[in-house]
Design an enzyme around this catalytic site. Structure first.
Site, PDB file in Angstrom:
ATOM      1  N   ASN A  24      -5.977   2.488 -13.068  1.00 36.89           N
ATOM      2  CA  ASN A  24      -4.689   1.270 -12.633  1.00 36.89           C
ATOM      3  C   ASN A  24      -3.546   2.104 -13.248  1.00 36.89           C
ATOM      4  O   ASN A  24      -3.134   2.597 -13.829  1.00 36.89           O
ATOM      5  CB  ASN A  24      -5.547  -0.239 -13.167  1.00 36.89           C
ATOM      6  CG  ASN A  24      -4.140  -0.670 -12.634  1.00 36.89           C
ATOM      7  OD1 ASN A  24      -4.081  -1.525 -11.282  1.00 36.89           O
ATOM      8  ND2 ASN A  24      -3.633  -2.535 -13.487  1.00 36.89           N
ATOM      9  N   HIS A  72       0.461  -0.295 -13.361  1.00 38.88           N
ATOM     10  CA  HIS A  72       1.115  -1.422 -13.888  1.00 38.88           C
ATOM     11  C   HIS A  72       2.634  -1.205 -13.541  1.00 38.88           C
ATOM     12  O   HIS A  72       2.718  -0.464 -13.888  1.00 38.88           O
ATOM     13  CB  HIS A  72       0.690  -2.457 -15.028  1.00 38.88           C
ATOM     14  CG  HIS A  72       1.059  -3.881 -15.362  1.00 38.88           C
ATOM     15  ND1 HIS A  72       1.030  -4.778 -14.608  1.00 38.88           N
ATOM     16  CD2 HIS A  72       2.281  -3.892 -15.918  1.00 38.88           C
ATOM     17  CE1 HIS A  72       1.438  -5.757 -14.740  1.00 38.88           C
ATOM     18  NE2 HIS A  72       2.496  -5.210 -15.714  1.00 38.88           N
ATOM     19  N   LEU A  88      -9.364  -9.586 -10.218  1.00 40.94           N
ATOM     20  CA  LEU A  88      -9.946  -8.801 -11.478  1.00 40.94           C
ATOM     21  C   LEU A  88     -11.716  -8.116 -11.439  1.00 40.94           C
ATOM     22  O   LEU A  88     -11.979  -8.393 -10.547  1.00 40.94           O
ATOM     23  CB  LEU A  88     -10.455 -10.571 -11.975  1.00 40.94           C
ATOM     24  CG  LEU A  88     -10.420  -9.812 -13.887  1.00 40.94           C
ATOM     25  CD1 LEU A  88      -9.320  -9.306 -14.357  1.00 40.94           C
ATOM     26  CD2 LEU A  88     -11.330 -11.326 -14.172  1.00 40.94           C
ATOM     27  N   GLY A 113       0.702  -0.748   0.201  1.00 44.99           N
ATOM     28  CA  GLY A 113       0.373   0.126  -0.618  1.00 44.99           C
ATOM     29  C   GLY A 113       0.964   1.635   0.109  1.00 44.99           C
ATOM     30  O   GLY A 113       0.323   2.598   0.308  1.00 44.99           O
ATOM     31  N   SER A 114       2.247   1.166  -1.020  1.00 41.28           N
ATOM     32  CA  SER A 114       2.592   2.756  -0.721  1.00 41.28           C
ATOM     33  C   SER A 114       2.434   2.860  -1.824  1.00 41.28           C
ATOM     34  O   SER A 114       2.117   4.228  -1.696  1.00 41.28           O
ATOM     35  CB  SER A 114       4.664   2.269  -0.840  1.00 41.28           C
ATOM     36  OG  SER A 114       4.310   1.672  -1.859  1.00 41.28           O
ATOM     37  N   ASN A 115       1.898   3.447  -2.440  1.00 41.48           N
ATOM     38  CA  ASN A 115       1.162   4.390  -3.777  1.00 41.48           C
ATOM     39  C   ASN A 115       0.376   3.858  -3.226  1.00 41.48           C
ATOM     40  O   ASN A 115      -0.275   5.484  -3.514  1.00 41.48           O
ATOM     41  CB  ASN A 115       0.622   3.336  -5.014  1.00 41.48           C
ATOM     42  CG  ASN A 115       1.986   2.812  -5.913  1.00 41.48           C
ATOM     43  OD1 ASN A 115       2.466   4.276  -5.958  1.00 41.48           O
ATOM     44  ND2 ASN A 115       2.759   2.041  -5.648  1.00 41.48           N
ATOM     45  N   ASP A 136      -4.980  -6.167 -17.303  1.00 40.38           N
ATOM     46  CA  ASP A 136      -4.057  -5.121 -18.290  1.00 40.38           C
ATOM     47  C   ASP A 136      -3.891  -4.844 -19.681  1.00 40.38           C
ATOM     48  O   ASP A 136      -3.098  -4.438 -19.907  1.00 40.38           O
ATOM     49  CB  ASP A 136      -2.402  -5.860 -17.435  1.00 40.38           C
ATOM     50  CG  ASP A 136      -2.271  -5.998 -16.707  1.00 40.38           C
ATOM     51  OD1 ASP A 136      -2.642  -5.324 -15.611  1.00 40.38           O
ATOM     52  OD2 ASP A 136      -1.900  -7.198 -16.046  1.00 40.38           O
ATOM     53  N   GLU A 153       6.324   5.316  -9.793  1.00 40.41           N
ATOM     54  CA  GLU A 153       4.717   5.684  -9.463  1.00 40.41           C
ATOM     55  C   GLU A 153       4.473   7.150  -8.809  1.00 40.41           C
ATOM     56  O   GLU A 153       3.296   7.355  -8.612  1.00 40.41           O
ATOM     57  CB  GLU A 153       4.498   3.543  -8.792  1.00 40.41           C
ATOM     58  CG  GLU A 153       4.620   3.172  -9.650  1.00 40.41           C
ATOM     59  CD  GLU A 153       4.393   1.936  -8.761  1.00 40.41           C
ATOM     60  OE1 GLU A 153       4.122   0.954 -10.087  1.00 40.41           O
ATOM     61  OE2 GLU A 153       4.634   1.983  -7.669  1.00 40.41           O
TER      62      GLU A 153
HETATM   63  C1  GAR Z   1       2.835  -1.370  -7.385  1.00 34.08           C
HETATM   64  O1  GAR Z   1       4.138  -1.261  -8.074  1.00 34.08           O
HETATM   65  C2  GAR Z   1       1.939  -1.601  -8.380  1.00 34.08           C
HETATM   66  O2  GAR Z   1       2.658  -0.707  -9.445  1.00 34.08           O
HETATM   67  C3  GAR Z   1       1.854  -3.858  -8.410  1.00 34.08           C
HETATM   68  O3  GAR Z   1       1.773  -3.713  -7.418  1.00 34.08           O
HETATM   69  C4  GAR Z   1       3.226  -2.787  -6.326  1.00 34.08           C
HETATM   70  C5  GAR Z   1       2.508  -2.298  -5.588  1.00 34.08           C
HETATM   71  O4  GAR Z   1       2.910  -1.823  -4.550  1.00 34.08           O
HETATM   72  N1  GAR Z   1       1.087  -3.536  -9.190  1.00 34.08           N
HETATM   73  C6  GAR Z   1       0.816  -4.716  -9.543  1.00 34.08           C
HETATM   74  O5  GAR Z   1       1.571  -5.097 -10.179  1.00 34.08           O
HETATM   75  C7  GAR Z   1      -0.247  -5.131 -10.530  1.00 34.08           C
HETATM   76  N2  GAR Z   1      -0.822  -5.572 -11.751  1.00 34.08           N
HETATM   77  P1  GAR Z   1       2.067  -0.992  -3.071  1.00 34.08           P
HETATM   78  O6  GAR Z   1       1.580  -2.062  -2.324  1.00 34.08           O
HETATM   79  O7  GAR Z   1       3.249  -0.501  -2.428  1.00 34.08           O
HETATM   80  O8  GAR Z   1       1.933   0.522  -3.464  1.00 34.08           O
END
Ligand code: GAR
Length: 190
Positions: free
Chosen positions: A102, A104, A87, A12-14, A145, A174
């Site tokens: 989303n 990716h 999904l 969940g850093s994003n 995707d 990101e």
């Molecule tokens: C992120 O890098 C995001 O782009 C990816 O998961 C990570 C989550 O990091 N998403 C996918 O791979 C979707 N197919 P986070 O939990 O630290 O935000």
């Protein structure tokens, strides 16, 4: 005034970055954080940040319509996926046409699809000796995707890069771009 819900499955850093970016924003609010794993670190992040945080199960998303009810009750306008693994069902796409976004962690259409998530993506890029990777922000349709691409940004992959080193570069992209791109999209047609 667009109201956002963020969906996340893991660290969940994003999600945190997005919530912090819009805290105090004059025109956009993050009103809900939704997570499908009770033990995911993102759940604690949401609570610490003071955002309404709900954990849900498969039935709520795929069978009972509960997620759509929760979103409607909060008058959510846009769904933002930030490391969300499941999904998105057709019912949710129909409820939010062109309003689900989303991110990716690669340059789609390469390194996408079912099971391509987080470190697995970076391991594939490094194993394939690809000289570059990056991020893709896209609309969500009923396949993993494959929705229309909104934005991409690249980074170089050096020969000594490990998947963990690449993950750091990707996360930096990101954090830099995702909140800004969301801001542009949700204010464009309001
Ligand atoms: C992120 O890098 C995001 O782009 C990816 O998961 C990570 C989550 O990091 N998403 C996918 O791979 C979707 N197919 P986070 O939990 O630290 O935000």
């Amino acid at each position: 005034m667009p109201r956002l819900a963020v969906f996340a499955s893991g660290n969940g850093s994003n999600a945190q970055r997005i919530i912090e970016y819009f805290a105090g924003h004059p025109a956009i609010t993050v009103d809900l954080l939704l997570c499908n794993r009770p033990d995911a670190p993102v759940v604690a992040r949401g609570k610490n940040l003071g955002v309404a945080t709900r954990v849900f199960n498969r039935a709520a998303l795929y069978e009972t319509g509960e997620i759509i009810e929760i979103l409607a009750a909060k008058r959510i306008d846009y769904l933002v996926l930030a490391g969300f693994l499941w999904l998105i069902p057709q019912s949710l796409i129909a409820a939010y046409p062109g309003r689900i976004i989303n991110i990716h962690p690669a340059l789609l259409p390469k390194y996408g699809g079912k099971g391509m998530y987080g470190m697995k993506v970076h391991e594939s890029v490094v194993a394939g000796s690809d000289p570059k990777s990056g991020i893709t922000i896209h609309y969500v349709d009923e396949k993993y995707d494959e929705g229309k691409i909104i934005f991409q940004a690249e980074c170089a992959v050096s020969s000594g890069d490990t998947p963990a080193m690449l993950a750091e570069k990707i996360h930096a992209l990101e954090y830099r771009y995702y909140p800004e791109v969301i801001e542009k999209i949700v204010t464009r047609d309001d």
